[in-house]
Scaffold this motif. Structure first.
Motif, PDB file in Angstrom:
ATOM      1  N   UNK A 105      34.655  42.161  51.210  1.00  9.82           N
ATOM      2  CA  UNK A 105      33.708  42.055  50.097  1.00  9.82           C
ATOM      3  C   UNK A 105      34.419  42.202  48.759  1.00  9.82           C
ATOM      4  N   UNK A 106      34.033  41.353  47.821  1.00 11.30           N
ATOM      5  CA  UNK A 106      34.583  41.453  46.469  1.00 11.30           C
ATOM      6  C   UNK A 106      35.914  40.776  46.252  1.00 11.30           C
ATOM      7  N   UNK A 107      36.520  40.243  47.307  1.00  5.52           N
ATOM      8  CA  UNK A 107      37.853  39.668  47.174  1.00  5.52           C
ATOM      9  C   UNK A 107      37.832  38.197  46.782  1.00  5.52           C
ATOM     10  N   UNK A 129      53.345  45.490  44.704  1.00  6.11           N
ATOM     11  CA  UNK A 129      51.979  45.389  45.194  1.00  6.11           C
ATOM     12  C   UNK A 129      51.922  44.269  46.224  1.00  6.11           C
ATOM     13  N   UNK A 130      51.651  44.637  47.473  1.00  8.77           N
ATOM     14  CA  UNK A 130      51.722  43.680  48.587  1.00  8.77           C
ATOM     15  C   UNK A 130      50.314  43.302  49.040  1.00  8.77           C
ATOM     16  N   UNK A 131      49.962  42.051  48.819  1.00 11.59           N
ATOM     17  CA  UNK A 131      48.681  41.491  49.252  1.00 11.59           C
ATOM     18  C   UNK A 131      47.508  42.381  48.861  1.00 11.59           C
ATOM     19  N   UNK A 132      47.579  42.851  47.618  1.00 15.82           N
ATOM     20  CA  UNK A 132      46.496  43.652  47.068  1.00 15.82           C
ATOM     21  C   UNK A 132      45.716  42.861  46.034  1.00 15.82           C
ATOM     22  N   UNK A 133      46.354  41.898  45.367  1.00 13.56           N
ATOM     23  CA  UNK A 133      45.670  41.132  44.327  1.00 13.56           C
ATOM     24  C   UNK A 133      44.451  40.401  44.880  1.00 13.56           C
ATOM     25  N   UNK A 134      44.478  40.060  46.173  1.00 15.16           N
ATOM     26  CA  UNK A 134      43.354  39.352  46.779  1.00 15.16           C
ATOM     27  C   UNK A 134      42.073  40.192  46.767  1.00 15.16           C
ATOM     28  N   UNK A 164      41.287  42.257  44.218  1.00 10.24           N
ATOM     29  CA  UNK A 164      40.983  42.641  42.839  1.00 10.24           C
ATOM     30  C   UNK A 164      39.718  41.964  42.334  1.00 10.24           C
ATOM     31  N   UNK A 165      39.556  40.675  42.618  1.00 15.83           N
ATOM     32  CA  UNK A 165      38.430  39.909  42.095  1.00 15.83           C
ATOM     33  C   UNK A 165      38.766  39.280  40.766  1.00 15.83           C
ATOM     34  N   UNK A 166      38.331  38.052  40.554  1.00 15.75           N
ATOM     35  CA  UNK A 166      38.707  37.288  39.357  1.00 15.75           C
ATOM     36  C   UNK A 166      38.317  37.990  38.066  1.00 15.75           C
ATOM     37  N   UNK A 167      37.184  38.669  38.068  1.00 15.55           N
ATOM     38  CA  UNK A 167      36.722  39.336  36.851  1.00 15.55           C
ATOM     39  C   UNK A 167      37.683  40.424  36.398  1.00 15.55           C
ATOM     40  N   UNK A 168      38.502  40.930  37.323  1.00 13.20           N
ATOM     41  CA  UNK A 168      39.389  42.044  37.000  1.00 13.20           C
ATOM     42  C   UNK A 168      40.861  41.648  37.010  1.00 13.20           C
ATOM     43  N   UNK A 169      41.152  40.364  37.157  1.00 16.72           N
ATOM     44  CA  UNK A 169      42.549  39.949  37.057  1.00 16.72           C
ATOM     45  C   UNK A 169      43.162  40.305  35.701  1.00 16.72           C
ATOM     46  N   UNK A 224      29.076  43.658  44.904  1.00 21.25           N
ATOM     47  CA  UNK A 224      30.431  43.534  45.442  1.00 21.25           C
ATOM     48  C   UNK A 224      31.506  43.469  44.360  1.00 21.25           C
ATOM     49  N   UNK A 225      31.101  43.479  43.086  1.00 20.64           N
ATOM     50  CA  UNK A 225      32.098  43.446  42.017  1.00 20.64           C
ATOM     51  C   UNK A 225      33.007  44.665  42.100  1.00 20.64           C
ATOM     52  N   UNK A 226      34.276  44.454  41.772  1.00 17.37           N
ATOM     53  CA  UNK A 226      35.267  45.519  41.907  1.00 17.37           C
ATOM     54  C   UNK A 226      35.367  46.381  40.654  1.00 17.37           C
TER      55      UNK A 226
END
Length: 422
Positions: free
Chosen positions: A323-325, A266-271, A273-278, A130-132
């Motif tokens: 998934x992945x969020x 960017x509207x409610x897209x960061x959710x 992304x996943x922490x690994x890709x912030x 599930x990683x992004x």
């Protein structure tokens, strides 16, 4: 009957030892007795006595149709089992949001402190699949946003905007939703300084409403998405609005975008992304902004400690819905922004408006159950989606979640002492 091919973990009870099931029953029943809830067992009666300070009608009621299955699922899989039990029809409530709001408000107290160190026995790690990554993000987006444009149209308003609206007041009615969605979009475009000639990048197209409104202001818009379904309909809606010449819609990962822009929205897209890709996400925002440009985000947030507890945990939402969020905290956004060379110069929240938005979506979804069924979505899916909308609404009503509009800059643009742009 639940389709065992589509929903194997719902159709079949999990393996769980008698000891784990007994421990789960003890913990959950203890929590039920302490919470402002009424719990009824079908055919037996009330498990939790009415609390004396409450009148009967004021307590949300959870009805257990199959308590043995309910406790077995929780014993095996914790809150994932709680959600799967609802999908299987083993428990119900005529006030689902009320029940979930009580649980969300008391989430830190559900398990006795002495047993919290055993949390690892009931939670699962997120799946590596599930990683992004670039390929993983495409698969994850496909699983949610490519379900069916027609499905989303059953509960969204005619703007097809799948994010929190901004109302003039709450509670609101469904007729208020299109104007409230435009109000939200216009606020974001104002924060981005969008006007004639602005070069604007949108990360996460949705079904095109923000791109259309930006183009109607005279902006040149590039909007990117990973959803084939959304892109097809967005292009049609953009053409119908007469702004095709000012908007391009591309299937593209945000990490692969080139160029510089006056504004990135960017509207409610960061959710998603996943922490690994912030770090990559915020570095991309910084790289794409022209000097003095603005990155404008609308983001769902949660308290930092809860985010840390959730970050590596496989949840019912991550298994079935997103998934992945991972929902970030305000602290995480500030830290990741700073690491990328960006400063948060505006930060305003309005969680009550998201609770109202979700209520209107949920009520419409339930009203349209025959249409959802006609699209090929079965009973387990409909219960899953109802629980997802109710669970999300409860998160905002309990203040477990918030939604915020933020402006990030490279520090070369002036802003006043209150954090708003000058």
């Amino acid at each position: 009957m639940v389709d065992a091919v589509l929903w194997p973990d719902v159709a079949h009870l999990p393996r769980a030892s008698a000891a784990r099931t007994a421990v789960a029953r003890r913990i959950v029943e203890r929590a039920f007795h302490r919470l402002p809830l009424r719990v009824r067992i079908s055919g037996v009666g009330t498990l939790v006595p009415q609390q004396p300070e409450k009148t009967p009608g004021s307590l949300p009621t959870l009805v257990l149709w199959d308590p043995e299955a309910f406790y077995r699922r929780i014993g095996a899989d914790g809150l994932i089992g709680f959600g799967e039990s609802y999908m299987a029809g083993e428990w119900h409530s005529d006030d689902l949001v009320g029940v979930l709001t009580v649980l969300a408000r008391h989430v830190d107290d559900l398990v006795p402190e002495a047993l919290r160190r055993l949390r690892g026995a009931w939670v699962h790690r997120r799946a590596a699949a599930d990683l992004n990554t670039v390929d993983g993000a495409r698969r994850n987006i496909h699983r949610h946003y490519d379900l069916s444009n027609e499905l989303f149209a059953t509960f969204l308003d005619p703007t097809l905007t799948y994010s929190s609206a901004v109302f003039t007041s709450v509670p609101a009615g469904r007729a208020d939703l299109p104007a409230a969605q435009h109000r939200k979009i216009d606020q974001l475009l104002d924060l981005a300084g969008t006007r004639s000639g602005t070069s604007l990048l949108e990360i996460g197209t949705g079904w095109g409403e923000l791109a259309i409104r930006a183009a109607l202001r005279g902006a040149r818009v590039r909007t990117i998405t990973l959803s084939q379904e959304q892109r097809v309909l967005a292009l049609r809606r953009i053409a119908d609005a007469g702004v095709t010449g000012r908007v391009t819609v591309e299937l593209c990962d945000y990490r692969r975008v080139e160029g510089t822009y006056d504004a990135v929205v960017s509207v409610e897209m960061i959710e998603a992304v996943g922490a690994a890709y912030w770090p990559a996400y915020f570095a991309t925002l910084r790289r794409l902004l022209a000097p003095g440009g603005r990155a404008v985000l609308q983001a769902i947030t949660m308290p930092h400690e809860r985010m840390l507890n959730t970050a590596r945990t496989h949840t019912w939402i991550s298994k079935y819905v997103f998934p992945g969020g991972l929902i970030p905290s305000r602290e995480a956004i500030a830290k990741q922004s700073a690491a990328a060379g960006l400063s948060v110069v505006h930060d305003a929240g309005y969680g009550d408006h998201y609770a109202e938005t979700l209520r209107l979506w949920r009520e419409r979804f339930l009203h349209q159950s025959a249409e959802v069924n006609a699209l090929g979505f079965d009973h387990a899916f409909r219960r899953m989606w109802e629980l997802y909308l109710a669970y999300s609404e409860a998160g905002f009503r309990s203040r477990y979640l918030d939604v915020r509009q933020l402006v990030l800059t490279d520090g070369t643009e002036a802003h006043d002492t209150n954090g708003t742009l000058a």
